[in-house]
Scaffold this motif. Structure first.
Motif, PDB file in Angstrom:
ATOM      1  N   UNK A  34       0.511  -0.989  -0.100  1.00 37.18           N
ATOM      2  CA  UNK A  34       0.143   0.183   0.072  1.00 37.18           C
ATOM      3  C   UNK A  34       0.973   1.528   0.078  1.00 37.18           C
ATOM      4  N   UNK A  35       1.803   1.201   0.320  1.00 36.83           N
ATOM      5  CA  UNK A  35       3.026   2.322   0.170  1.00 36.83           C
ATOM      6  C   UNK A  35       3.004   2.890  -1.101  1.00 36.83           C
ATOM      7  N   UNK A  36       3.273   1.732  -1.895  1.00 36.18           N
ATOM      8  CA  UNK A  36       3.562   2.252  -3.467  1.00 36.18           C
ATOM      9  C   UNK A  36       2.611   3.499  -3.723  1.00 36.18           C
ATOM     10  N   UNK A  37       3.430   4.575  -5.258  1.00 39.78           N
ATOM     11  CA  UNK A  37       2.637   5.365  -5.227  1.00 39.78           C
ATOM     12  C   UNK A  37       2.066   5.117  -6.735  1.00 39.78           C
ATOM     13  N   UNK A  38       0.582   5.726  -6.750  1.00 38.69           N
ATOM     14  CA  UNK A  38       0.189   6.135  -7.815  1.00 38.69           C
ATOM     15  C   UNK A  38      -0.122   6.194  -9.107  1.00 38.69           C
ATOM     16  N   UNK A  39       0.356   6.163  -9.953  1.00 34.94           N
ATOM     17  CA  UNK A  39       0.206   6.758 -11.436  1.00 34.94           C
ATOM     18  C   UNK A  39      -0.869   7.079 -12.274  1.00 34.94           C
ATOM     19  N   UNK A  40      -1.021   8.472 -12.667  1.00 37.63           N
ATOM     20  CA  UNK A  40      -1.396   9.057 -13.544  1.00 37.63           C
ATOM     21  C   UNK A  40      -1.121   9.305 -14.709  1.00 37.63           C
ATOM     22  N   UNK A  73       4.315  18.432  -7.510  1.00 35.13           N
ATOM     23  CA  UNK A  73       5.356  17.257  -6.867  1.00 35.13           C
ATOM     24  C   UNK A  73       4.534  15.749  -7.745  1.00 35.13           C
ATOM     25  N   UNK A  74       5.794  15.519  -7.439  1.00 36.29           N
ATOM     26  CA  UNK A  74       5.357  14.026  -8.727  1.00 36.29           C
ATOM     27  C   UNK A  74       5.114  14.269  -9.694  1.00 36.29           C
ATOM     28  N   UNK A  75       5.447  15.578 -10.688  1.00 38.04           N
ATOM     29  CA  UNK A  75       4.415  15.968 -12.001  1.00 38.04           C
ATOM     30  C   UNK A  75       5.921  15.349 -13.133  1.00 38.04           C
ATOM     31  N   UNK A  76       5.477  14.598 -13.730  1.00 43.66           N
ATOM     32  CA  UNK A  76       6.851  14.288 -15.486  1.00 43.66           C
ATOM     33  C   UNK A  76       5.717  15.044 -16.698  1.00 43.66           C
ATOM     34  N   UNK A  77       6.832  15.426 -17.389  1.00 40.57           N
ATOM     35  CA  UNK A  77       6.495  15.780 -18.808  1.00 40.57           C
ATOM     36  C   UNK A  77       7.150  15.911 -19.408  1.00 40.57           C
ATOM     37  N   UNK A  78       6.636  15.942 -20.763  1.00 44.94           N
ATOM     38  CA  UNK A  78       7.704  15.841 -21.538  1.00 44.94           C
ATOM     39  C   UNK A  78       8.115  17.367 -22.211  1.00 44.94           C
ATOM     40  N   UNK A  79       9.289  16.605 -22.315  1.00 43.59           N
ATOM     41  CA  UNK A  79       9.245  17.927 -22.656  1.00 43.59           C
ATOM     42  C   UNK A  79       9.561  19.127 -23.671  1.00 43.59           C
ATOM     43  N   UNK A  80       8.713  18.306 -24.362  1.00 47.09           N
ATOM     44  CA  UNK A  80       8.354  18.723 -25.686  1.00 47.09           C
ATOM     45  C   UNK A  80       7.255  18.042 -26.681  1.00 47.09           C
ATOM     46  N   UNK A  81       6.167  18.581 -26.753  1.00 47.58           N
ATOM     47  CA  UNK A  81       5.476  18.241 -27.623  1.00 47.58           C
ATOM     48  C   UNK A  81       5.779  17.303 -28.668  1.00 47.58           C
ATOM     49  N   UNK A  82       5.371  16.297 -28.768  1.00 44.92           N
ATOM     50  CA  UNK A  82       5.931  14.681 -30.185  1.00 44.92           C
ATOM     51  C   UNK A  82       4.913  14.839 -31.632  1.00 44.92           C
ATOM     52  N   UNK A  90       2.809  12.547 -16.612  1.00 46.90           N
ATOM     53  CA  UNK A  90       2.265  11.718 -15.675  1.00 46.90           C
ATOM     54  C   UNK A  90       2.594  12.177 -14.452  1.00 46.90           C
ATOM     55  N   UNK A  91       1.393  12.059 -13.607  1.00 46.03           N
ATOM     56  CA  UNK A  91       1.453  13.041 -11.896  1.00 46.03           C
ATOM     57  C   UNK A  91       1.876  11.045 -11.253  1.00 46.03           C
ATOM     58  N   UNK A  92       2.681  11.194 -10.044  1.00 47.07           N
ATOM     59  CA  UNK A  92       2.393   9.832  -9.240  1.00 47.07           C
ATOM     60  C   UNK A  92       2.011  10.559  -8.088  1.00 47.07           C
ATOM     61  N   UNK A  93       0.916  10.238  -7.407  1.00 43.22           N
ATOM     62  CA  UNK A  93       0.264  10.533  -6.091  1.00 43.22           C
ATOM     63  C   UNK A  93       0.814   9.199  -5.415  1.00 43.22           C
ATOM     64  N   UNK A  94       0.972  10.136  -3.797  1.00 43.55           N
ATOM     65  CA  UNK A  94       0.364   8.197  -2.334  1.00 43.55           C
ATOM     66  C   UNK A  94      -1.050   7.688  -2.540  1.00 43.55           C
ATOM     67  N   UNK A 117      -3.754   8.964  -0.977  1.00 44.08           N
ATOM     68  CA  UNK A 117      -4.006  10.205  -1.683  1.00 44.08           C
ATOM     69  C   UNK A 117      -5.129   9.525  -2.652  1.00 44.08           C
ATOM     70  N   UNK A 118      -4.885   8.896  -3.485  1.00 47.56           N
ATOM     71  CA  UNK A 118      -5.436   8.154  -4.790  1.00 47.56           C
ATOM     72  C   UNK A 118      -6.684   7.773  -4.370  1.00 47.56           C
ATOM     73  N   UNK A 119      -7.152   6.658  -3.173  1.00 41.76           N
ATOM     74  CA  UNK A 119      -8.184   6.008  -2.281  1.00 41.76           C
ATOM     75  C   UNK A 119      -8.823   6.876  -1.803  1.00 41.76           C
ATOM     76  N   UNK A 120      -8.595   8.129  -1.452  1.00 35.27           N
ATOM     77  CA  UNK A 120      -9.173   9.110  -0.406  1.00 35.27           C
ATOM     78  C   UNK A 120     -10.567   9.466  -1.300  1.00 35.27           C
ATOM     79  N   UNK A 121     -11.724   9.360  -0.849  1.00 40.41           N
ATOM     80  CA  UNK A 121     -12.705   9.449  -1.458  1.00 40.41           C
ATOM     81  C   UNK A 121     -13.214  11.013  -1.654  1.00 40.41           C
ATOM     82  N   UNK A 122     -13.664  11.619  -2.588  1.00 35.10           N
ATOM     83  CA  UNK A 122     -13.202  12.706  -2.789  1.00 35.10           C
ATOM     84  C   UNK A 122     -12.482  13.577  -3.313  1.00 35.10           C
ATOM     85  N   UNK A 123     -11.688  12.427  -3.210  1.00 38.65           N
ATOM     86  CA  UNK A 123     -10.157  13.182  -4.421  1.00 38.65           C
ATOM     87  C   UNK A 123     -10.290  13.639  -5.789  1.00 38.65           C
ATOM     88  N   UNK A 124     -10.013  14.796  -5.986  1.00 40.50           N
ATOM     89  CA  UNK A 124     -10.287  14.426  -8.045  1.00 40.50           C
ATOM     90  C   UNK A 124      -9.013  15.452  -8.433  1.00 40.50           C
TER      91      UNK A 124
END
Length: 297
Positions: free
Chosen positions: A155-161, A186-195, A206-210, A213-220
């Protein structure tokens, strides 16, 4: 690649400290093929800053010097072609560069620096529109964490959106993330340029979250792609949240995992019992009688 990264780091340090002293206009220049694009540069330093340099940086490449100018002297184009570039410096504080007969290969960032490369401007981004093309807004999609991540018992692993913007033209976009309406980096990684993707462009972030935070109801979680169409910047967003159905699927997956472990343990115990039973049945009769006699004593 290392040289490109080093250039970007050094450039960002220069820009952070000195962009306020050197102003480039416009920030974005749009032009059609075969036409010309002019960009202007000015600074508020003293009169000793009478030298001006113009650089070009294509996507994924390092900066290259186009021309060097000094007030009262002729421009030095070096290896650059004067049929492609024209530079003027009418005063100590101002100068201009014109890119002539613009072609798709001329797109990129153009930087102005004054007095021995000391002070850089923020750059002018040149976009070359292809014949018959008009700006097209992006389609934005946000994908939930993969099944592999969600089935992970840790459960400590981060989830990736993952946010994917596609179908836009040209490539003037920036990507940002928000959690419940508050921007997060925090946890954001975006392509340096559009392809390039066919006749349009595509960019991924990509957004990596705890996990909590991902499983908490109501988080959007919202991904916003800002697109500049040559006149204004318009936002295009998509959102995702951990729905009850998604939670139920995840819980069912965990339950299935537990049941599978229990079944495996029961099956292992049953196999061990059969092996033991088989060993007992294969013992000679006299050994059994001997053991029985010992037990009776």
């Amino acid at each position: 690649m290392a040289l490109i990264l080093l250039t970007c780091v050094l450039l960002s340090l220069w820009l952070r400290g000195h962009c306020q002293d050197v102003i480039q206009i416009p920030e974005v220049s749009w032009t059609d093929v075969t036409k010309s694009a002019e960009m202007n540069c000015s600074h508020n330093r003293d009169k000793s800053y009478n030298q001006m340099y113009w650089y070009r940086q294509r996507p994924g490449e390092t900066m290259t010097l186009i021309v060097f100018t000094v007030f009262g002297g002729k421009p030095d184009y070096g290896q650059s072609s004067q049929s492609k570039y024209s530079a003027v410096k009418d005063s100590i504080e101002t100068g201009a560069l014109t890119v002539k007969n613009v072609q798709p290969d001329d797109r990129g960032l153009y930087f102005c620096a004054v007095s021995k490369h000391t002070y850089f401007g923020a750059g002018t981004r040149l976009t070359v529109l292809e014949p018959g093309r008009s700006p097209t807004t992006p389609t934005v999609e946000v994908f939930k964490p993969s099944a592999k991540e969600c089935n992970d018992p840790n459960k400590k692993r981060k989830k990736t959106l993952v946010c994917v913007a596609s179908g836009f033209y040209p490539d003037h976009v920036s990507v940002s993330w928000m959690l419940n309406g508050v921007q997060t980096g925090k946890g954001v990684a975006t392509d340096s340029t559009a392809k390039r993707d066919g006749d349009s462009y595509r960019i991924t972030s990509r957004l990596k979250v705890q996990a909590k935070d991902w499983f908490r109801p109501g988080n959007r979680f919202t991904c916003t792609v800002s697109f500049f169409n040559g006149t204004i910047t318009t936002p295009h967003s998509a959102s995702v949240s951990c729905t009850l159905k998604y939670l139920r699927i995840t819980q069912n997956a965990k339950l299935f995992y537990v049941v599978l472990i229990v079944k495996s343990c029961i099956y292992g115990a049953f196999v061990c019992f059969l092996v033991w039973k088989l060993q007992v049945c294969q013992q000679p009769p006299y050994e059994l009688n001997f053991q029985a006699a010992k037990m009776s004593l």
